[in-house]
Write a protein that holds these residues in place. Structure first.
Motif, PDB file in Angstrom:
ATOM      1  N   ASN A   1       0.841  -1.191   0.000  1.00 52.16           N
ATOM      2  CA  ASN A   1       0.000   0.000   0.000  1.00 52.16           C
ATOM      3  C   ASN A   1       0.886   1.255   0.000  1.00 52.16           C
ATOM      4  O   ASN A   1       2.101   1.174   0.035  1.00 52.16           O
ATOM      5  N   HIS A   2       0.249   2.412  -0.048  1.00 50.29           N
ATOM      6  CA  HIS A   2       0.890   3.717   0.128  1.00 50.29           C
ATOM      7  C   HIS A   2       1.852   4.091  -1.004  1.00 50.29           C
ATOM      8  O   HIS A   2       2.637   5.026  -0.861  1.00 50.29           O
ATOM      9  N   ALA A   3       1.819   3.372  -2.109  1.00 56.53           N
ATOM     10  CA  ALA A   3       2.675   3.734  -3.240  1.00 56.53           C
ATOM     11  C   ALA A   3       2.117   4.972  -3.944  1.00 56.53           C
ATOM     12  O   ALA A   3       0.900   5.154  -4.042  1.00 56.53           O
ATOM     13  N   ASN A   4       2.997   5.836  -4.420  1.00 56.80           N
ATOM     14  CA  ASN A   4       2.613   7.049  -5.150  1.00 56.80           C
ATOM     15  C   ASN A   4       1.644   7.901  -4.335  1.00 56.80           C
ATOM     16  O   ASN A   4       0.697   8.485  -4.868  1.00 56.80           O
ATOM     17  N   SER A   5       1.887   7.974  -3.026  1.00 61.01           N
ATOM     18  CA  SER A   5       1.001   8.708  -2.131  1.00 61.01           C
ATOM     19  C   SER A   5       1.732   9.932  -1.566  1.00 61.01           C
ATOM     20  O   SER A   5       2.588  10.509  -2.240  1.00 61.01           O
ATOM     21  N   ILE A   6       1.415  10.331  -0.333  1.00 59.40           N
ATOM     22  CA  ILE A   6       1.957  11.569   0.238  1.00 59.40           C
ATOM     23  C   ILE A   6       3.308  11.364   0.912  1.00 59.40           C
ATOM     24  O   ILE A   6       3.826  12.285   1.555  1.00 59.40           O
ATOM     25  N   GLY A   7       3.894  10.170   0.798  1.00 63.10           N
ATOM     26  CA  GLY A   7       5.169   9.913   1.432  1.00 63.10           C
ATOM     27  C   GLY A   7       5.019   9.747   2.931  1.00 63.10           C
ATOM     28  O   GLY A   7       3.907   9.614   3.462  1.00 63.10           O
ATOM     29  N   LEU A   8       6.142   9.785   3.637  1.00 63.92           N
ATOM     30  CA  LEU A   8       6.084   9.514   5.071  1.00 63.92           C
ATOM     31  C   LEU A   8       7.255  10.171   5.793  1.00 63.92           C
ATOM     32  O   LEU A   8       8.395  10.143   5.315  1.00 63.92           O
ATOM     33  N   THR A   9       6.945  10.755   6.954  1.00 61.64           N
ATOM     34  CA  THR A   9       7.965  11.177   7.909  1.00 61.64           C
ATOM     35  C   THR A   9       7.758  10.365   9.174  1.00 61.64           C
ATOM     36  O   THR A   9       6.681  10.411   9.782  1.00 61.64           O
ATOM     37  N   ASP A  10       8.748   9.584   9.544  1.00 70.43           N
ATOM     38  CA  ASP A  10       8.662   8.647  10.666  1.00 70.43           C
ATOM     39  C   ASP A  10       9.729   9.037  11.685  1.00 70.43           C
ATOM     40  O   ASP A  10      10.923   8.897  11.434  1.00 70.43           O
ATOM     41  N   ILE A  11       9.294   9.539  12.831  1.00 64.15           N
ATOM     42  CA  ILE A  11      10.211   9.891  13.923  1.00 64.15           C
ATOM     43  C   ILE A  11       9.962   8.904  15.065  1.00 64.15           C
ATOM     44  O   ILE A  11       8.823   8.753  15.520  1.00 64.15           O
ATOM     45  N   HIS A  12      11.000   8.216  15.498  1.00 66.46           N
ATOM     46  CA  HIS A  12      10.789   7.125  16.450  1.00 66.46           C
ATOM     47  C   HIS A  12      11.859   7.098  17.545  1.00 66.46           C
ATOM     48  O   HIS A  12      12.981   7.564  17.354  1.00 66.46           O
TER      49      HIS A  12
END
Length: 269
Positions: A137-148
């Motif tokens: 899923n999530h291909a060609n979408s809004i991208g992702l910022t993941d802070i962990h």
């Protein structure tokens, strides 16, 4: 698919480089009568850096994508950047802090996509154990910022507890202008036994309004609690174990010095 991969490993520092070309078959025609029509080539290139010395560790990922996605969709300026830091506070406590940014598609451009596509992803390893992103899923979408951030505690000699918190937001805005997607909490208890290991995990997603917009579902229609629990049993059987050969040596004047007189070996299942 064609690729070139190079790696150099030192005592505390290692670096690798990758150039990867993926060819995607293009098709034309109606869904029930598709005809092969050329190939689109997507090129991924970048590096992975790893440093470990004493109690401190750091890892960096930097990758770019260019070329075409399937059916000649131009890719321009797509990128992935990631940095993870780790520190062993004591024998029983290890801490981690990191961030990953995966570029998303800019809705204002219609002739290309800026979304990075993580090919051949590894389930659960990145962006949370619940796999809300980039697992089919999530291909060609809004991208992702993941802070962990994470903490791992040793509970005795054979068991441990991992606590990890991840905050997700889009690299690009949703149609409403929202970026925040939610926060995931992952818990894993692990214990090793002789010949096997047991892991028990629980994850909870605290979704924001942006998550419902992204997934195309209203909050009322979604489940009131979004969680996941699992149990994993890892077995490492030993089918054959051979004892080392034992050789006894003694000195006897009748047969000469230092002669072996007995050797034995054994095996068991």
């Amino acid at each position: 698919m064609q690729y070139l991969y190079l790696k150099h490993k030192g005592e505390a520092f290692s670096i690798s480089g990758l150039i990867l070309n993926n060819g995607f078959q293009n098709f034309t025609g109606e869904a029930d009568a598709l005809v092969a029509d050329g190939v689109s080539n997507l090129i991924t290139l970048g590096t992975h850096l790893d440093y470990k010395k004493g109690s401190f560790g750091a890892a960096f990922n930097g990758y770019l994508q260019t070329g075409e996605r399937q059916n000649s969709v131009d890719v321009s300026g797509a990128y992935l950047l990631g940095l993870d830091l780790s520190y062993k506070v004591s024998k029983g406590v290890s801490l981690g802090l990191g961030a990953e940014i995966i570029s998303g598609n800019d809705a204002s451009t219609t002739d290309k996509t800026e979304a990075f596509f993580p090919l051949y992803g590894t389930n659960h390893k990145f962006n949370g154990f619940m796999d809300y992103f980039y697992v089919g899923n999530h291909a060609n979408s809004i991208g992702l910022t993941d802070i962990h951030a994470s903490a791992k505690f040793a509970l005795g000699e054979t068991s441990s507890l991992l606590v990890k918190v991840l905050n997700f937001s889009g690299e690009q805005e949703l149609g409403s202008g929202e970026k925040s997607l939610g926060t995931e909490v992952d818990l894993v208890f692990a214990k090793n036994f002789k010949g096997y290991g047991l892991a028990i995990g629980y994850s909870q997603m605290f979704a924001s309004d942006g998550m419902y917009e992204l997934k195309g579902i209203t909050e009322d229609a979604a489940g009131s609690v979004q969680n996941w629990a699992w149990v994993q049993l890892t077995m490492k059987p030993k089918f054959l174990n051979t004892a080392k050969k034992i050789v006894h040596i003694y000195k006897d004047a009748s047969i000469g010095p230092l002669q072996p007189f007995c050797c034995s070996g054994s095996f068991f299942l």
